[in-house]
Design a protein around this motif. Structure first.
Motif, PDB file in Angstrom:
ATOM      1  N   ALA A 249      36.181  64.811  38.261  1.00 44.41           N
ATOM      2  CA  ALA A 249      36.255  65.921  39.220  1.00 44.41           C
ATOM      3  C   ALA A 249      36.204  65.437  40.665  1.00 44.41           C
ATOM      4  CB  ALA A 249      35.119  66.901  38.955  1.00 44.41           C
ATOM      5  N   LEU A 250      36.964  66.108  41.504  1.00 42.42           N
ATOM      6  CA  LEU A 250      36.904  65.873  42.944  1.00 42.42           C
ATOM      7  C   LEU A 250      35.776  66.704  43.533  1.00 42.42           C
ATOM      8  CD1 LEU A 250      40.751  65.989  43.663  1.00 42.42           C
ATOM      9  CD2 LEU A 250      39.311  63.970  43.289  1.00 42.42           C
ATOM     10  N   ASP A 251      35.685  66.708  44.860  1.00 42.97           N
ATOM     11  CA  ASP A 251      34.583  67.414  45.508  1.00 42.97           C
ATOM     12  C   ASP A 251      34.577  68.907  45.206  1.00 42.97           C
ATOM     13  OD1 ASP A 251      33.734  65.049  46.569  1.00 42.97           O
ATOM     14  OD2 ASP A 251      34.691  65.345  48.526  1.00 42.97           O
ATOM     15  N   ASP A 252      35.754  69.478  44.967  1.00 46.59           N
ATOM     16  CA  ASP A 252      35.824  70.906  44.684  1.00 46.59           C
ATOM     17  C   ASP A 252      35.569  71.239  43.210  1.00 46.59           C
ATOM     18  OD1 ASP A 252      38.098  69.887  43.570  1.00 46.59           O
ATOM     19  OD2 ASP A 252      39.510  71.155  44.675  1.00 46.59           O
ATOM     20  N   GLY A 253      35.286  70.214  42.403  1.00 43.39           N
ATOM     21  CA  GLY A 253      34.969  70.437  41.004  1.00 43.39           C
ATOM     22  C   GLY A 253      36.162  70.389  40.067  1.00 43.39           C
TER      23      GLY A 253
ATOM     24  N   LEU B  22      48.211  70.322  35.556  1.00 47.48           N
ATOM     25  CA  LEU B  22      47.029  71.081  35.169  1.00 47.48           C
ATOM     26  C   LEU B  22      45.776  70.464  35.773  1.00 47.48           C
ATOM     27  CD1 LEU B  22      47.551  71.919  31.379  1.00 47.48           C
ATOM     28  CD2 LEU B  22      48.044  73.343  33.375  1.00 47.48           C
ATOM     29  N   TYR B  23      44.899  71.338  36.239  1.00 50.66           N
ATOM     30  CA  TYR B  23      43.593  70.929  36.747  1.00 50.66           C
ATOM     31  C   TYR B  23      42.526  71.707  35.989  1.00 50.66           C
ATOM     32  CZ  TYR B  23      45.981  68.519  40.541  1.00 50.66           C
ATOM     33  OH  TYR B  23      46.769  67.656  41.257  1.00 50.66           O
ATOM     34  N   ILE B  24      41.435  71.034  35.694  1.00 47.78           N
ATOM     35  CA  ILE B  24      40.391  71.617  34.858  1.00 47.78           C
ATOM     36  C   ILE B  24      39.044  71.454  35.543  1.00 47.78           C
ATOM     37  CG2 ILE B  24      39.182  71.405  32.632  1.00 47.78           C
ATOM     38  CD1 ILE B  24      42.760  70.247  32.952  1.00 47.78           C
ATOM     39  N   ARG B  25      38.180  72.420  35.352  1.00 46.04           N
ATOM     40  CA  ARG B  25      36.788  72.273  35.776  1.00 46.04           C
ATOM     41  C   ARG B  25      35.893  73.048  34.819  1.00 46.04           C
ATOM     42  NH1 ARG B  25      35.799  76.007  41.244  1.00 46.04           N
ATOM     43  NH2 ARG B  25      36.109  78.043  40.244  1.00 46.04           N
ATOM     44  N   LEU B  26      34.625  72.687  34.831  1.00 43.74           N
ATOM     45  CA  LEU B  26      33.658  73.407  34.023  1.00 43.74           C
ATOM     46  C   LEU B  26      33.476  74.799  34.608  1.00 43.74           C
ATOM     47  CD1 LEU B  26      30.973  70.611  33.523  1.00 43.74           C
ATOM     48  CD2 LEU B  26      32.711  71.340  31.900  1.00 43.74           C
ATOM     49  N   LYS B  27      33.353  75.795  33.755  1.00 42.42           N
ATOM     50  CA  LYS B  27      33.161  77.155  34.241  1.00 42.42           C
ATOM     51  C   LYS B  27      31.876  77.256  35.037  1.00 42.42           C
ATOM     52  CE  LYS B  27      35.897  80.212  31.329  1.00 42.42           C
ATOM     53  NZ  LYS B  27      35.883  81.325  30.364  1.00 42.42           N
ATOM     54  N   GLN B  28      31.988  77.901  36.160  1.00 47.63           N
ATOM     55  CA  GLN B  28      30.827  78.045  37.024  1.00 47.63           C
ATOM     56  C   GLN B  28      29.920  79.146  36.493  1.00 47.63           C
ATOM     57  OE1 GLN B  28      30.670  75.709  39.617  1.00 47.63           O
ATOM     58  NE2 GLN B  28      32.421  75.053  38.368  1.00 47.63           N
ATOM     59  N   PRO B  29      28.601  78.946  36.572  1.00 44.34           N
ATOM     60  CA  PRO B  29      27.688  80.004  36.121  1.00 44.34           C
ATOM     61  C   PRO B  29      27.841  81.257  36.972  1.00 44.34           C
ATOM     62  CG  PRO B  29      26.507  78.274  37.299  1.00 44.34           C
ATOM     63  CD  PRO B  29      27.893  77.768  37.095  1.00 44.34           C
ATOM     64  N   THR B  30      27.772  82.379  36.318  1.00 38.68           N
ATOM     65  CA  THR B  30      27.904  83.651  37.022  1.00 38.68           C
ATOM     66  C   THR B  30      26.613  83.962  37.766  1.00 38.68           C
ATOM     67  OG1 THR B  30      29.397  84.456  35.297  1.00 38.68           O
ATOM     68  CG2 THR B  30      28.401  86.104  36.757  1.00 38.68           C
TER      69      THR B  30
END
Length: 274
Positions: free
Chosen positions: A189-193, A247-255
């Motif tokens: 991940a980059l700085d933006d996740g 495609l770019y992927i990141r872990l889902k952010q907690p709500t």
């Protein structure tokens, strides 16, 4: 297109003729099979099933008699040939086809020389040989469609997917998907996740040589990540001139729950006259 020159060396005692077509097709993804050899005692009835496929796919059989019961002369012949080919300097890598841990040191030695090693074997293959290869492909996922008529693979895989066939403790196991995929996304991940799909795939194979989306029921890594509920996927086009979608992927952010603002009653203030 990868034009690496590869030597495909097959241990006939630990490989199945029914996989040869799909196996060579898989090898073509990594380079050109410049050398195709298979080792065994061809006077034995156990190997007669290989005859037809060897002629069709131009695989050269190498005869090695079993001199003594309990001693595998076939392995020794394959290893000697592999070292001769390694020192010839004409190849970029090797494809070792066997489920036998005896080839662990051979794979390590070839990698020490700077060449790539692709391993192919059944899921019963011991862990040391699997991790000694740059990439290891389980032959169960390479079976022809004709041999899979009775084996219906699952069409989808959930976050908690666990392979149905669990090998013994001294054999290689398919790692649980969520921990290794989450770790790869975090590392890439980059700085933006957000992490690029290609970088994620590179880290997965680098850290787990047997990783393959097909082990989890998907043909492509992109399909796999889209079906994981703990991941977010977005598409991006590098530039207006390119039609390629990345495609770019990141872990889902907690709500984060919305803050409730409570209105305070208005209070009047009176001035005191002096």
């Amino acid at each position: 297109m990868n034009n690496d020159k590869l030597a495909v060396l097959i241990d006939a005692d630990n490989a199945q003729p029914s996989t040869i077509k799909a196996l060579l097709a898989e090898v073509s993804r990594y380079g050109t099979a410049s050398i195709k050899r298979i080792y065994g005692d061809w006077t034995s009835d156990r190997l007669k099933g290989w005859k037809t496929v060897l002629n069709i796919y131009a695989v050269q059989p190498i005869q090695q008699f079993a001199y003594t019961n309990g001693k595998n002369a076939t392995d020794a012949a394959l290893i000697i040939d592999a070292m001769d080919l390694l020192h010839s300097g004409q190849l970029n890598g090797f494809c070792l086809v066997s489920s036998d841990s005896d080839f662990t040191r051979l794979a390590t030695r070839i990698r020490e020389a700077g060449l790539v090693v692709y391993g192919f074997g059944e899921r019963k293959t011991p862990t040391p040989f699997v991790v000694a290869c740059d990439k290891f492909v389980y032959t169960e996922i390479l079976r022809d469609a004709e041999t899979q008529n009775d084996d219906k693979a699952p069409s989808t895989v959930t976050d908690s997917h666990t392979p149905a066939a669990m090998p013994a403790t001294d054999e290689a196991t398919i790692p649980p998907l969520k921990p290794i995929l989450s770790a790869a996304v975090t590392a890439a991940a980059l700085d933006d996740g957000w992490a690029h799909l290609g970088q994620i795939g590179h880290l997965l194979v680098k850290n787990h040589s047997s990783f393959d989306p097909r082990n989890y029921g998907f043909q492509k890594l992109g399909e796999l990540v889209r079906n994981q509920s703990y991941l977010e996927v977005k598409e991006a086009q590098p530039n207006t001139k390119s039609a390629t979608i990345q495609l770019y992927i990141r872990l889902k952010q907690p709500t984060v729950p919305a803050r409730t603002i409570t209105a305070r009653p208005l209070t009047s203030t009176k001035r005191t006259k002096r």
